[in-house]
Write an enzyme that holds these catalytic residues in place. Structure first.
Site, PDB file in Angstrom:
ATOM      1  N   ARG A  73      -3.329   0.390   8.411  1.00 16.00           N
ATOM      2  CA  ARG A  73      -3.755  -0.956   8.797  1.00 16.00           C
ATOM      3  C   ARG A  73      -4.453  -1.617   7.611  1.00 16.00           C
ATOM      4  O   ARG A  73      -5.658  -1.498   7.443  1.00 16.00           O
ATOM      5  CB  ARG A  73      -4.703  -0.888   9.991  1.00 16.00           C
ATOM      6  CG  ARG A  73      -4.069  -0.324  11.256  1.00 16.00           C
ATOM      7  CD  ARG A  73      -5.102  -0.202  12.367  1.00 16.00           C
ATOM      8  NE  ARG A  73      -4.511   0.310  13.594  1.00 16.00           N
ATOM      9  CZ  ARG A  73      -5.204   0.544  14.707  1.00 16.00           C
ATOM     10  NH1 ARG A  73      -6.525   0.338  14.718  1.00 16.00           N
ATOM     11  NH2 ARG A  73      -4.609   1.001  15.785  1.00 16.00           N
TER      12      ARG A  73
ATOM     13  N   ASP B 213      -6.217  -4.329   5.258  1.00 14.15           N
ATOM     14  CA  ASP B 213      -7.157  -5.413   5.530  1.00 14.15           C
ATOM     15  C   ASP B 213      -6.611  -6.748   5.040  1.00 14.15           C
ATOM     16  O   ASP B 213      -5.629  -6.808   4.298  1.00 14.15           O
ATOM     17  CB  ASP B 213      -8.493  -5.142   4.833  1.00 14.15           C
ATOM     18  CG  ASP B 213      -9.268  -4.006   5.485  1.00 14.15           C
ATOM     19  OD1 ASP B 213      -9.035  -3.727   6.675  1.00 14.15           O
ATOM     20  OD2 ASP B 213     -10.120  -3.410   4.802  1.00 14.15           O
TER      21      ASP B 213
ATOM     22  N   TYR C   3      -2.069   4.413  -2.832  1.00 15.21           N
ATOM     23  CA  TYR C   3      -2.586   3.067  -3.074  1.00 15.21           C
ATOM     24  C   TYR C   3      -2.687   2.822  -4.573  1.00 15.21           C
ATOM     25  O   TYR C   3      -2.984   3.734  -5.347  1.00 15.21           O
ATOM     26  CB  TYR C   3      -3.965   2.889  -2.441  1.00 15.21           C
ATOM     27  CG  TYR C   3      -3.926   2.600  -0.952  1.00 15.21           C
ATOM     28  CD1 TYR C   3      -3.836   1.291  -0.482  1.00 15.21           C
ATOM     29  CD2 TYR C   3      -3.965   3.632  -0.026  1.00 15.21           C
ATOM     30  CE1 TYR C   3      -3.794   1.024   0.876  1.00 15.21           C
ATOM     31  CE2 TYR C   3      -3.923   3.370   1.334  1.00 15.21           C
ATOM     32  CZ  TYR C   3      -3.846   2.058   1.778  1.00 15.21           C
ATOM     33  OH  TYR C   3      -3.798   1.797   3.117  1.00 15.21           O
TER      34      TYR C   3
ATOM     35  N   ARG D 287     -11.203   0.604  -2.186  1.00 17.05           N
ATOM     36  CA  ARG D 287     -11.927  -0.515  -2.797  1.00 17.05           C
ATOM     37  C   ARG D 287     -13.336  -0.094  -3.202  1.00 17.05           C
ATOM     38  O   ARG D 287     -13.877  -0.595  -4.200  1.00 17.05           O
ATOM     39  CB  ARG D 287     -11.960  -1.700  -1.836  1.00 17.05           C
ATOM     40  CG  ARG D 287     -10.603  -2.374  -1.660  1.00 17.05           C
ATOM     41  CD  ARG D 287     -10.609  -3.366  -0.516  1.00 17.05           C
ATOM     42  NE  ARG D 287     -11.570  -4.424  -0.724  1.00 17.05           N
ATOM     43  CZ  ARG D 287     -11.962  -5.272   0.237  1.00 17.05           C
ATOM     44  NH1 ARG D 287     -11.473  -5.154   1.474  1.00 17.05           N
ATOM     45  NH2 ARG D 287     -12.827  -6.217  -0.033  1.00 17.05           N
TER      46      ARG D 287
END
Length: 267
Positions: free
Chosen positions: A54, A56, A115, A202
């Site tokens: 999911r 952001d 990622y 992040r």
């Protein structure tokens, strides 16, 4: 609803800057909402589509994977093309599709997620790359960042590096690799793990930027990890530079589809 509904895996690419994240919400435009609407134009009553992750608001995807169940037997190529037609003009595309067994689940069958984060080091504003990278107005020492990032590899309690609103039951995760590399003014950070906490990547990037800028010594990453305290984390990096680069499954449904003579997303 018929007793048997064929299941399909979809590889999805999107510009996250246009969406309020993946997960469907009341009101804001989301990727899941757009996908569900497009599927509904093909068949009525399509169940909610499920994804590997999911993402952001503002986070992009090069290789998000989702699965859906359909009443009709579609060839993967036709399903991908039909969805792409109904998704226009939104910046989201089905880049591959495959028939999968009914026990395949985009989230729970995933073995690894990758990622990628992109930083551009320059003082001038980003024009071409605006919204697709984090502009940092200083040079970064990618070598120091890579060395510091190795403290994050392995199985750890990542309380320091997860959002306060993270809903995961445990902060313990296993990170398989964190690699930092530089090419010209670009600094790329790649992270591999089976699963991630909310804002984990992040948070990694924001902390590593402090190392690259020379504001923190590399050892401070280990101190932050051991602190198990959100206050020890560096600033949260913006979503602009983050991409869900890919999801690994065993077997790979897209590779197997092509090996069996499927057309994937090519005519």
């Amino acid at each position: 609803m018929p007793a048997y509904m064929p299941r399909y895996a979809l590889k999805i690419e999107y510009d996250g800057g246009h969406f309020a994240g993946w997960q469907k919400q009341d009101g804001p435009l989301t990727v899941q909402g757009a996908m569900h609407e497009a599927l509904g134009r093909l068949e009525a009553g399509v169940p909610v589509i499920s994804a590997a992750g999911r993402t952001d608001a503002g986070v992009h995807a090069l290789g998000q994977v989702a699965h859906c169940d359909m009443e009709k037997d579609w060839t993967p190529f036709r399903l991908a093309q039909a969805l792409n037609y109904h998704l226009k003009p939104l910046p989201v595309a089905i880049v591959d599709a495959a028939s999968v067994p009914d026990d395949f689940h985009a989230r729970f069958s995933a073995k690894e997620r990758r990622y990628h984060y992109r930083i551009v080091c320059r003082r001038a504003p980003l024009t071409i790359d605006g919204g697709f990278a984090w502009r940092v107005p200083r040079r970064l020492d990618a070598g120091a960042m890579h060395s510091a990032a190795q403290y994050l590899v392995g199985r750890h309690d990542f309380t320091t590096f997860r959002a306060s609103e993270c809903q995961a039951r445990s902060p313990v995760r296993t990170v398989d690799a964190v690699d930092v590399a530089a090419s010209g003014s670009d600094v790329s950070i790649s992270v591999r793990a089976r699963s991630f906490l909310h804002n984990q990547v992040r948070s990694f990037v924001g902390t590593l930027e402090r190392i690259g800028a020379g504001a923190w010594p590399p050892e401070r990453v280990l101190d932050a990890l051991m602190a198990r305290d959100r206050a020890a984390c560096g600033p949260l990096a913006p979503p602009d530079g983050l991409y869900l680069a890919g999801v690994r499954y065993e077997p790979d449904p897209f590779r197997d589809e092509r090996a069996q003579g499927g057309q994937g997303n090519l005519p």
